[in-house]
Design a protein around this motif. Structure first.
Motif, PDB file in Angstrom:
ATOM      1  N   LEU A 115       0.809  -1.217   0.000  1.00 19.93           N
ATOM      2  CA  LEU A 115       0.000   0.000   0.000  1.00 19.93           C
ATOM      3  C   LEU A 115       0.840   1.264   0.000  1.00 19.93           C
ATOM      4  N   SER A 116       2.035   1.204   0.588  1.00 20.22           N
ATOM      5  CA  SER A 116       2.858   2.410   0.666  1.00 20.22           C
ATOM      6  C   SER A 116       3.819   2.548  -0.503  1.00 20.22           C
ATOM      7  N   ASP A 117       4.377   1.418  -0.997  1.00 20.07           N
ATOM      8  CA  ASP A 117       5.400   1.523  -2.030  1.00 20.07           C
ATOM      9  C   ASP A 117       4.807   1.870  -3.394  1.00 20.07           C
ATOM     10  N   PRO A 118       4.003   1.006  -4.018  1.00 23.88           N
ATOM     11  CA  PRO A 118       3.436   1.443  -5.297  1.00 23.88           C
ATOM     12  C   PRO A 118       2.285   2.416  -5.091  1.00 23.88           C
ATOM     13  N   GLY A 119       1.607   2.325  -3.971  1.00 26.24           N
ATOM     14  CA  GLY A 119       0.522   3.250  -3.656  1.00 26.24           C
ATOM     15  C   GLY A 119      -0.800   2.834  -4.265  1.00 26.24           C
ATOM     16  N   ILE A 120      -1.816   3.576  -3.887  1.00 19.74           N
ATOM     17  CA  ILE A 120      -3.177   3.291  -4.329  1.00 19.74           C
ATOM     18  C   ILE A 120      -3.308   3.513  -5.841  1.00 19.74           C
ATOM     19  N   GLY A 121      -2.597   4.488  -6.373  1.00 23.35           N
ATOM     20  CA  GLY A 121      -2.673   4.752  -7.816  1.00 23.35           C
ATOM     21  C   GLY A 121      -2.229   3.553  -8.633  1.00 23.35           C
ATOM     22  N   ALA A 122      -1.148   2.909  -8.198  1.00 17.50           N
ATOM     23  CA  ALA A 122      -0.669   1.716  -8.915  1.00 17.50           C
ATOM     24  C   ALA A 122      -1.666   0.564  -8.766  1.00 17.50           C
ATOM     25  N   LEU A 123      -2.248   0.416  -7.585  1.00 21.73           N
ATOM     26  CA  LEU A 123      -3.264  -0.623  -7.401  1.00 21.73           C
ATOM     27  C   LEU A 123      -4.469  -0.367  -8.298  1.00 21.73           C
TER      28      LEU A 123
END
Length: 157
Positions: free
Chosen positions: A117-125
């Motif tokens: 959740l912190s590294d790629p973030g919500i945008g990547a998800l």
């Protein structure tokens, strides 16, 4: 000797009980309850999907039902609550699907969910979700919203 019927005197009738007061409720508390339940249901929805490694329509129905019930029970009879609960339920099903993606990535990479959740973030998800979304994903979003609207309306009546 026959007895004749004599009606009771007008002052001897008992008054009918007063009708129950209408449940007014509180719009703000209804929305707050729906938000809290939507967030909890989103986590449960993602966890269920991760546990069985697929989506189940009944889980989306459950999300909508829980959000609608919370909004209607706490908020009372307000025409805004079914609409708000439908929107929150759609958001909860979507967040549950994103949480499922995060859990799957964490399992695949052998890292914690917080790292995903912190590294790629919500945008990547969200990008991963958009690339892998199928018609059923959108159908479950609609099912959750539809059930939430109906539940909030039914409970508040």
């Amino acid at each position: 000797m026959s007895q004749q019927f004599q009606p009771p005197a007008p002052d001897s009738y008992t008054a009918a009980p007063a009708p129950a007061p209408a449940r007014v409720g509180n719009l703000g508390l209804g929305i707050l309850a729906a938000v809290v339940v939507a967030l909890a249901a989103a986590g449960a929805y993602g966890g269920i999907m991760n546990a069985i490694d697929r989506q189940v329509g009944y889980a989306a129905v459950g999300v909508g039902l829980l959000v609608g019930l919370a909004a209607g029970k706490v908020g009372g009879r307000n025409p805004v609550l079914p609409v708000v609960s439908a929107i929150l339920s759609i958001g909860a099903v979507y967040l549950g699907q994103l949480f499922f993606v995060a859990l799957a990535l964490a399992d695949y990479a052998h890292i914690g969910v917080a790292d995903v959740l912190s590294d790629p973030g919500i945008g990547a998800l969200n990008d991963i979700w958009k690339e892998s979304a199928e018609a059923m994903d959108y159908l479950f979003l609609g099912i959750g919203g539809f059930v939430a609207f109906g539940a909030a309306k039914k409970v508040s009546d």
